[in-house]
Scaffold this active site. Structure first.
Site, PDB file in Angstrom:
ATOM      1  N   GLU A  42      50.005  11.478  -1.026  1.00  0.00           N
ATOM      2  CA  GLU A  42      50.203  12.459   0.045  1.00  0.00           C
ATOM      3  C   GLU A  42      50.664  11.772   1.329  1.00  0.00           C
ATOM      4  O   GLU A  42      51.601  12.228   1.992  1.00  0.00           O
ATOM      5  CB  GLU A  42      48.897  13.225   0.323  1.00  0.00           C
ATOM      6  CG  GLU A  42      48.358  13.973  -0.869  1.00  0.00           C
ATOM      7  CD  GLU A  42      47.404  13.160  -1.750  1.00  0.00           C
ATOM      8  OE1 GLU A  42      46.628  13.786  -2.486  1.00  0.00           O
ATOM      9  OE2 GLU A  42      47.423  11.915  -1.708  1.00  0.00           O
ATOM     10  N   HIS A  61      48.108   6.312  -0.452  1.00  0.00           N
ATOM     11  CA  HIS A  61      47.998   7.494  -1.301  1.00  0.00           C
ATOM     12  C   HIS A  61      49.309   8.283  -1.332  1.00  0.00           C
ATOM     13  O   HIS A  61      50.107   8.231  -0.388  1.00  0.00           O
ATOM     14  CB  HIS A  61      46.864   8.392  -0.820  1.00  0.00           C
ATOM     15  CG  HIS A  61      45.517   7.797  -1.060  1.00  0.00           C
ATOM     16  ND1 HIS A  61      44.355   8.456  -0.752  1.00  0.00           N
ATOM     17  CD2 HIS A  61      45.128   6.596  -1.578  1.00  0.00           C
ATOM     18  CE1 HIS A  61      43.313   7.693  -1.070  1.00  0.00           C
ATOM     19  NE2 HIS A  61      43.770   6.565  -1.573  1.00  0.00           N
TER      20      HIS A  61
END
Length: 154
Positions: free
Chosen positions: A80, A78
């Site tokens: 992040e 992901h």
């Protein structure tokens, strides 16, 4: 001339970062402290391994307690988490930083954000399964601001 606010500025940069995504979520992240970019990340495969664009998605279904289900791609790191790992790789502390993200982070990215010492998250939209993340952020005193409460569909 109307200058954008700092939040608008960093969210606009995040939108460009997310164009590098190679998975269906098209997610981006920009981590900032004192109005300086510390790290960026986008949704993509592990370095050196094929991307979803090349090899296809590795979708796995998750069935939730309420009976609903979601599909998640296991090939993808992901946005992040990629931004946090990029900072770690280069010895950059994220303590006290703000993360600008495409959507409210999943529970795994939420835990990484909290552990990294990020104190504020600004999300462009909501993620479809963000209830636990919202609770974790509140419990950890991480400020979560969602610009558009519409749930991201993909």
């Amino acid at each position: 001339m109307n200058r954008p606010s700092w939040d608008e500025y960093f969210l606009a940069i995040m939108l460009v970062v997310r164009t590098r995504s190679t998975c269906r979520g098209q997610a981006g992240a920009v981590i900032v402290k004192e109005n300086r970019i510390l790290s960026t990340g986008y949704a993509g495969s592990i370095s050196g391994l094929p991307h979803c664009d090349e090899a296809g998605h590795m979708l796995k279904k998750t069935v939730h307690e309420d009976g609903t289900s979601t599909e998640h791609c296991l090939r993808t790191v992901h946005a992040e988490l990629n931004a946090i790992l990029n900072a770690a790789k280069h010895g950059v502390s994220l303590e006290g930083a703000t993360a600008y993200v495409s959507m409210t982070p999943c529970i795994h990215c939420t835990k990484a954000i909290i552990q990294a010492g990020i104190v504020r998250v600004v999300a462009q939209q909501r993620y479809q399964a963000d209830a636990d993340s919202v609770q974790f952020f509140a419990a950890a005193n991480v400020t979560l601001e969602v610009i558009n409460p519409e749930v991201t569909k993909y």
